[in-house]
Structure formats: C-alpha cells, structure tokens
Design an enzyme around this catalytic site. Sequence first.
Site, mmCIF file in Angstrom:
data_model
loop_
_atom_site.group_PDB
_atom_site.id
_atom_site.type_symbol
_atom_site.label_atom_id
_atom_site.label_comp_id
_atom_site.label_asym_id
_atom_site.label_seq_id
_atom_site.Cartn_x
_atom_site.Cartn_y
_atom_site.Cartn_z
ATOM 1 N N ASP A 21 64.993 65.837 74.353
ATOM 2 C CA ASP A 21 66.239 65.424 74.350
ATOM 3 C C ASP A 21 67.017 65.698 72.927
ATOM 4 O O ASP A 21 66.337 66.480 72.189
ATOM 5 C CB ASP A 21 66.231 63.721 74.640
ATOM 6 C CG ASP A 21 67.774 63.180 75.117
ATOM 7 O OD1 ASP A 21 68.601 63.304 74.499
ATOM 8 O OD2 ASP A 21 67.618 63.021 76.264
ATOM 9 N N HIS A 75 71.962 66.615 75.932
ATOM 10 C CA HIS A 75 70.803 66.274 75.397
ATOM 11 C C HIS A 75 69.856 67.215 75.044
ATOM 12 O O HIS A 75 68.644 67.259 75.381
ATOM 13 C CB HIS A 75 70.101 65.402 76.779
ATOM 14 C CG HIS A 75 70.801 64.137 76.937
ATOM 15 N ND1 HIS A 75 70.989 62.999 76.261
ATOM 16 C CD2 HIS A 75 71.690 63.835 77.986
ATOM 17 C CE1 HIS A 75 71.589 62.145 76.947
ATOM 18 N NE2 HIS A 75 72.057 62.603 77.824
ATOM 19 N N GLU A 132 75.686 63.935 81.311
ATOM 20 C CA GLU A 132 76.469 63.433 80.231
ATOM 21 C C GLU A 132 76.791 64.642 79.488
ATOM 22 O O GLU A 132 76.603 64.710 78.105
ATOM 23 C CB GLU A 132 75.740 62.518 79.486
ATOM 24 C CG GLU A 132 75.186 61.132 80.265
ATOM 25 C CD GLU A 132 74.635 60.280 79.404
ATOM 26 O OE1 GLU A 132 75.282 59.021 79.366
ATOM 27 O OE2 GLU A 132 73.600 60.237 78.805
#
Lengths: 629, 647
Positions: free
Chosen positions: A270, A324, A394
């Site tokens: 991440d 990420h 995201e």
Amino acid sequence: MLAKISVSINPFPALAGIVVLLSLHFTPFTCAYSDSPWTWRCSDGISCQRQLANGTEPRVSLNVCWLTCGEYGALWPQPTIKTFMGTHLVGFHAQNAEVVAINAPHKAVKAMLGYAGNVLLDHLFRMSPKDDDVSPGQSNRGFEQNYLAITLTAQNTDTRISLGTDESYNLTISALYGSGGTQVNVDIVGATYFGVRHGLETLGQLIAYDEFNKCLRIVKEAAIEDRPAFAYRGLMIDTSRNFIPILYLKRMVDAMSYNRMNMLHWHISDTNSFPFYSKRIPHMTTYGAYSKSQIYTPKDVKELVLYARLRGVKIIPELDAPAHAGNGWQWGPEEGLGDLALCVNAEPWRSYCGQPPCGQLNPINNYTYLVLRELYSDFLEVFDKDVFHMGGDEVFFQCWYYHTEIRNWLHSRGTHDLMDLWGEFQQKAFARLIEANGGHYIKPIVWTSDMTSRGRQHLSPNDYIIQIWTGSSHSDVREILQEKYKVIFSNVDAAYLDHGYGSWLGRDHMWTIKTWQNLYDNDLIKITEYHLGSNATYHVLAAGQILGGEATLWAEKVDQHNMEMKLWPRSAAFAERLWSSPRNRSNSVYPRLLHHRARMVRRGIHADRLQPESCHQISGYCSDPSSRL
Amino acid sequence: MDKLKLVILCATVAAFAVIYLPSESNAQSYFRMPSPWTYVCKNGTCVKKLRSDSTVIQSLDTCRLRCGRFRAIWPRPTGDVELSRVVVPFKPQNLRILPVTAPTDRIRELLNRVVQDFQGNILKMHPNYAENGKNPFDKQYDNVIEGTVVQVQVVVDDPEERLTLETSEGYRIDIETQGNVVTAEVRGDTFFGARHGLETLSQLIAYDEQRDTVQIVSAGAVIDRPLFAYRGIMLDTSRNFVSLKAMKKLIDGMSYNKLNTLHWHITDSHSFPFYSQRVPQLTLYGAYTPEKIYFPEEIKEFVEYGRIRGVRVIPELDAPSHISGGWQGLERSNAVQPGPNTIQPAPVSVTSGGPMAVCVNAEPWNQFCSEPPCGQLNPVNEQTYLVLGKLYRDLLGVFDTDAFHMGGDDVNFNCWNSSKEITDFLAAQRRNRTEREFLQLWATFQRRAYVELVRAARGTELTPIVWASNLLVQENIENILDPERYIVTFRNSGRDRSLAAILDKGYRVIFANRDSWQFDCGFGDWMGEGRGSCGGYKTWQRVYDNNPLRVIAQLNTTEEIDLQPGQIIGGEASLWSEQVDEMGMEAKVWPRGAALAERLWANPFSSWRDAADRLIHHRERLVKRGINADRLQPEWCLQNQGRCSAN
C-alpha cells in the site's frame, strides 16, 4: 514450584479434613479432577450445562458432553447436507489412532493426504494433557485395546485450490467389536485433496478429551455429507500499514483451516510500505520497507503458500494500483525513469488522497507499466497463477489533476474525465499482468470504486471479479449483480474486522465494532434478494455469480501483537455463514461458537473472549431477557 | 511400543517439514544498499529524511533519545528535566552497577532485583534479542566503545518496604560523563522512588543502529515524583480466570509505566478462584475448574513480584452483592426454586441460620441482580459474618496491604426482598420493606463487615475502599461509614452528580469513571446484540484526556465543590472480564494503560495531541519488552511523526 506440585496432587487438603469431620457422602478424592464436584449434561439439545455429580452416574466432562449435544454436536461450521451422529461413545488413546490407508490417483496427492493425516494426529496428541500418565495396564477401563483406523480417499489429482474446486466430502464412522477391543473405522472420501482435508478437520471436531477417564472419545457411528455453500470463504490481511511476520500469517492460516476457510487475500503493499521483496526490482523494498527486517523474501512467501495449500487455503496476492501505491516507488527519478508515483507523502494529505501517506502511480509514464510487469512477474513466481487481485480502489483524481503533464494528456485526448485515464491504466496494467503470466489468462479481482460505479465499460464482466466493500444496501451492488459480474462480499457494514478501536487519525470514532452476530448475519443471499428479489436471486446464484465473502483486517491498528484477538472468534462466525449459509441464527449457535472458540484457544489461537466462562461452562450461554431471540 | 509409534509420527512430521518447509532465510541478505533514510529532530519531533538531504545520520531511536523536552520518557516527569543532546554509545557488558546504598538488607535485596530487570530491559532493546537467547551484544566493538564504562549508583535512605498511600515515590537522576566513564546516580525517596528512577534511566538509554550497540544520554538531571498516589488497574478474575503468569505480565507492563496499584477483583458471582484455607468449600464449588484456582503460596509470590516492580496488590472481596460462585456449597437449602440453570445444593450444612447466599442463580436474572448469575449475601444470617471473617483472615494472610477493597456495588433490594429469612427478620423488628430499610440493612452489613475486617487484621485499622453507590449519598451515612477512613472508587459516568455529593461528604475518591476509563467497553454486548451498556471503545485519546480535576470542575453543580488537599487520591482503569481473558487482555490494556499512567503521574494541562508521538514510541518499547500492546497507527506514522492527523 514445590507448592504447585503438591497442589496438583490434592488441591483441597483442608477440605479432606472437613469431609472426615462432618462424615459427608463424598468418596475419597483420588486425583485432581475428581475433586471437582461437577458433571455436564446436554440440555434441550442446545448446550451442555453444569450439574453437581450425584455419585452414581458416570461423570461427563464438558468437552465430551458437547460431542453429541444438539444437532451438530461440537461441529463448526455446521455440515450442510447430512449430519448423523450416534449417541454412544468409544474411548481410545491418541497413540492408537492411525491413518491406515490412503487412496489417491496421484503420488503428490497421496503425500499431501499423509501430511494432512499427521496434522490431525498431532491435534489428537495435543488434546491429552502432557502430564497424563496412561501407561497400559495401570487403569482398567476397557479402552486400552481400542483402535481408530482412518482411511482417506481423494478421487482426483488436484493439488491446488481454484475458484471451482470441489471441496465436498463424506465421512462415515463405524465400530467393529473384537475380542481385543473395538476398532473404530473412519472413512473420508472427497473429490479432491481439499475436500478430504475438510473431512479430517471435521473428524478432529468429532473427538474430545475425557478428563475423567483420561482418554479420547469419539462417537461410535456417524455419517456426514458436507460441502460448502460458497466457493470463496476468505479473510483479508493488510501487511503494508503494519508489517506482520510470516509466522503470524501461518498462525492465521492454521486458524482458517480450523474453520474451513479457503482464501487468504493478502493485501501485501500500500502507500505506507512495500514489504514484498522483488528480485527484479529490489529498490521497491529498499525504499519502501519499514526496515530491513520487515520484508517478505520470495523464499518466505513460497513457504507460506505451500503451508497454506496443505491446510486447504489459497493465498491470493494483491498489488493495489494505481492508488494505494507510494512508498517504495520514489526511486524513479534517481534511476532516470522519471516519476513512477505521484504525490508520494504529499501534504496536506486531504488534498491528494483518502488517508496519509498519499501516493498514486503515474499513469502517463510508460516505465510505470514496465515496473508493474516486473513486479507481476515476481508475484507470479511465488503465488498461484489463476487469480490475482489488482486493487483499483480509492483513486483520488486531485492527485493526478495537480500534474501539468496529466492535464496536458487530458487536453490531447479532448476529455475532462480522468476516468478515461484510469480506464486506460487498468487495461494496460491487466495486459502487463497477462504478459507476466506468459500470455495466459489470469482472473483479475478489483475492489468496488468509482470505476465499478460509473466506469464499468473498462471492466468486462467476463474478465473481472468485483470485490464489494461498498455498504450492502448501496445501489452499485444491484447494478453490478445485474450486469453479471462475479462478486465477493466484503461489505463495510459487516465484514470489517478492524472497526471499533477508535480512529487512528484522531480522537473520534469512525465506526463501531462489528460483532460476531453482525458477521454471522451477513447473509449474502438476503443481500442479493434485497436488491434483485427472490426470482432473480435464484438465477444469480445458479449462475455462480456470488463467489462468497471475505472479512477484512485492515492494519492501521493491527500487527502481530493484536491480530488474533481481532480476527477470532468473529471470523469463525463468518466462516459458518459462508460454509453453511444457515437460514437464521438459532439459539444453539452462540453456545456452539463459545465451544468452538475454546477449541481454537486450546489449539493455540489467541481468540478473544465473548462471554464469562460461566456462560460456556455453567449455563451453555448467557442471554439478556430483554433481547432474547 | 506406543512410545515408538509416537516417535515415528514425530519423525515423519519433522521429515515432511524439512522437505516442504525450508528454514527461515536471512532477509538482510536481500538488501543491496544501506537504508536511504535518516531522522532529524525538528520542533521536538523526529522527521524522516533522505540521507542525501541531511548531514545527520541517525536512527529513529537515536533521534528520539535526543529530541523534545521529555525525550523518550513515559510518563513525562513532573520536575526539572535537563538533558544533554550528546549521547554516548556503550556496550551493555560495560554497565557497572555499583553496590547499592541502602538502609537495610531487605531494601538492598529488593534493589538488586530491580537492577536485574533494568539490565534485562537494556538487552531487550536489540532487535534480534529474542532470536536465540544469546546476548546479541556479545561481539567485538571498536576501541572507544570497548573502553566506555557506564556506572550506575542507586541510593535509598528510607527503610520503608511496603507501598502505602503515604509512600513518597519521588526520585532524582544525575548523569555526568568524565573521560570514558558515564556515571548515573539514581536517588530515591524510598525503594519505590528508586525503582521508578531506574525505569526512567532505562528510557534514557536506546539502541544505536549504526554501531549495533546501545547509547545513553551523556549528562543531565531528572527530578520527578507522581502527582497522584494511587495509579491503578483493576482486573476482574471471576468472570474469566486469568493465570498468574499473565497477571505477572500485567505487572511488568504497569512497572514500565510507573503504575503502582493492581486492584484485584478476585471474586464475583461467576466464580470463586481464591483458595480459602479456612473455607475451602467456597473454592471447591466456586472455581471454574481445579486448574483455575489461586493458591495462597502462589499469591504471596505474586505480591512479592509486584513489590519488586513497584506495584501493590489490593484485593477486593466484593460484598454483599456479586457473590454466588461457591457460597451455595455452604448451604443446605436454596432460596429460589430450582430452574434449569439452578445448581442443586450439596447435601451439606455447616451453618444453621438458613442460606448465607440468596437469589443464587435466580431467573429471570434482571429482577434480582445486575447481571447473571445472581447472588447476594444474606445480611441477617450471623454465619455470613463468621465466614466473611474467615475469608478476610485468609486474604490478609497472603496480601500485604494497608488498604482493602470491600466491594459494595450493585446491591439489589428486590433480591433481599424476595428472601423469606430477610423479610421475616424485618417483620420481627417491625420494619417495613422499604428502600430506606434495605439501605439501613446494607449500611449495617457494611459496618459489621468492616468490624470483621479489622478483627482479621488483628486490630489494625486497614483503610477500607468501597465502590460508589446509592448508599454513599444517603443522609448521615457519614455516621456509619467514616469519611476519614473510607475511600470511594467512583466508576459512574464522569457527568454523574453523585460524585459531587460523595466529595462533599469528604470521602477520598479514586477515579474510575466508566465513560473514559473502562477498558472492556466497545466489544459488543456480551449478552445481547448491541454495543453493550458502557458505550463504545474508549480510545487512548479519551483515556489520556480524562483529567479528574477537570471532570470535577465540569460537574454542573449548584454549589462549588470544596476539594480538600489529597481528596482525589488517584485513579484506575477497570478491566471487567466478561469479554476478557489472557488471550485478548494485553491488547485491551496496552497502550491505553500507558495513557492512563501519564495522566495519573503528571496530570498535564495539555491534551493527547502533545503526547501522541511519545506514546507511539513508548508502545514500541512495551512491545520490545514482551507486552502484546495494541497498534495505534500504521508504522508509517511512527516513522513520520506528526503527519497522521485528521486535521
């Protein structure tokens, strides 16, 4: 130390005096456990309850009582097709249990079955306390000559789990009486190794330690037919927010195997850190690992993948992109490749990403895709080559939009919508993944995101599996199901195990804990019915669109020191939901779960407590009259 | 034959493991270049930077040792802290503990035990400490490090060997360096002060990654003492049993945070794990299993274990409510009709006055107690007081304390009202069955129980502690429960105005307000479906910000509360164990217990924000020393301090 030893011989020395003094009806105490005045009895087929022993009937220990109490005894998750268990028990010693025959069409499967058999026998040995002296001839209870003979049969040659693996098994137990003693025959037949392994797991739950007679007990007869309701029964672990040593991932696999869960989704990297050691691009860990001791080497990973496979668990890696991704990707300019990632650790973070630290791959740098291919190649050398999680959650458009080159790209394509750029990224990345897989197709999984919401043209339902972390009632879920995507449910309203420990970014709570009941009640069929009605749901299920579910343990506030109490026993509740798909949560579920939790603890898993021990030991479970089911 | 089979099985498992599970590889060999990072102290925090952008090359541990007003010390000292930014690397083998200066052999012995732990904690700073049991510093260093010596001198004048509510726990540390000799003097007001001083000194030492050794601050002084005398954790071992081994780890963690009181809620209605030599039936019937018992000799050893680590253990024998487990073994008859959950009484009688315990396991439980299983002592049975006296004697025989927690919470009048013996007793005295009369009954019980306690202590007037309750807000209760003597543990919400009434009567108070300091909350209702009665999880920030003086100031009372000096003696976090045993215990206590510790040691005006970086760092120290503390943030936040903020 001395005091302790004398204690284990007779913990109630003073009481012995009282007994004599008042000439009570107690028999003299001979060993530690018989000093306890209790016995257990199955009550209403729901749970075992504690009672004072009356001195005439043989005493039954809690674990033994559970073997035959209720429809499912001590089994977790409950079998789905047929559960028949006799009520008579046979005693035997662990050393008299043996795998007597292994039938499989292939050498490798035979070897694996031998291993799985030994895992079970190891559990049996550990059930008896270490100080239990059971030298033959000393006691005369008639089970010294009894014998447990296990036959394992796998019908096909599969050595890896895929999304289509047949995990069903049949287990039968029958007893043969001879002059030397009783032989209990256990026959486990499965289509694959993985089915037989589940059968061995069930067998382990059909056996309990009897502390009054110092032996193991098993039912004399049983016939169990079982197969999972859902093919994908998973847990996700994040090792980027915080590193988790391989040892603890193995322990996680152990516990999953006790619950017949079969998919460990490893969110390995991440923005926070990049702990996966890439042979092709070691810069990733040099820059991205928290420290040199916090990396996963290919050797570590291979070992874990094998360890898991033998326990019926497939490890699905995730390389999350394009968002990420940050720390680990900073070395591009230094090596002359330009920016591979943008906004890395940018501040103020709210302008560039959903949570600090920020970072997002640079989609208009061709080197980004080359590096991705190299990384995919490294991943595929150590993981299975049939399913791969590509992340895709995201994406924060502002991060990209701040960069002139990206705005120029938009301009050159005559668009204002960065979704087009993201879509192109996804297609290119998928192409690189297939390239890394030697040109062979590999099934990609992506998270729900803006793309699965309004950019689904970039994701073909034939290619992609969508993992739903969106709330279960969100309209995206309906659209995704209607458009024939295969899905995995990790809906945030029930499946997030890390919730409830306070925010890591400040003082406020974002979420409350997801209780075991929330997980147990997270019925994938009901969610689908809510969106599509029962008719369409039938077709969705028949088409195999609902692969299953996965509970997630995001690691902002998790590492090896606390992960087990956050995972267990709540994940066990989800395991039964996914394996058995029970219609509802009957009042026999809680006591059986408490018992299963105790078993996991005995096997070394640091599962959290759900209730006072009195609820398990005395009354089966405790309930609040105002919220009784 | 059987043994042989076992051996063969083990061998096949092992052989398989060798083939399929290759041994651990050395991750270090995969790194082809040195770490590109360094840490620089900026505005009191350590900032991660590329080495190429900085002149200082140092690890995070080194930076923390040199950065900020309080460096890496937790809890923050309350007196002057003046420390050099120069650090001296040395190897642990060159630590010379000078003979301690102590007034008695006993104090010397205690100090020597503390010094052993101190040395062990320094070895644990090495990242590979746990790997093979060898001393990871056992290697040849350069001449400067080999020639550097660190001397530690510990001085105590006071012969006090028991921690009481009056004990002074202050200390001062002076460090100076001359040539290649660093001298650290730790001077404690008492043994307990010196122990805290050594804890602080260990926090002025850190691992030095560059040289693979440890380092100490070269010069300076720390003057420190706690602001509250009672800094505790309450552990309940009745709902679920916790082994003494796990409780020793709890003590370890407390000692790293200078917490000084373990309030041990040893019994409750669920189980009776304390082995009573005078009334062993209580344990026989009350313990969950024969393995789940605390024996007298073990407890004595445990109390001593705590003493060495600066922690006093205060036992609680909760009464008259929260009893049951065990008491049914003393009785002939049972007050409630047998139901499916009722345990049949043993055919024994050692008492003649009816049951000593009433409403045992009564159902529906919510009519007779605050949580199942029910049970309450019978205050009108003379035998009850005799048995209590025996239990007090047993407890005082193994604990070494100047204070004793007598419980006194959640008394259910309906339970007493449902018991024939009690209603007959009231009728015989021409008393009504009103709340007022039941309160009177309770007050009398408390007074008589205290008489038994003092008698058991051979006349020593032990300080009694009780839970705050509606008994304590009654008019004229002062005449029965003397405010000069009684201490009250307040566990209601901090907004509950009964706090004002209790303070107004002059009782000394231990804060345990559940809205901030109840550590078992937030894991779901253990009986039902919801969040549970005490609300959500108490975050460390909430724990830290629970300033008792501010809580009192914010009470919305009409009259100003006139606090006497020392009336707030401290606080404690409670760990009720409905949903706790040793599997999840450490993650539930730590590092929130550390946040509590700084609040109670230093009671700072500032909020959690100023303490966050130091706490995150301190959590890593707890982990290195073997405590399975919960994670508060991604490691990225530890390495990039101050950058994980919602604002």
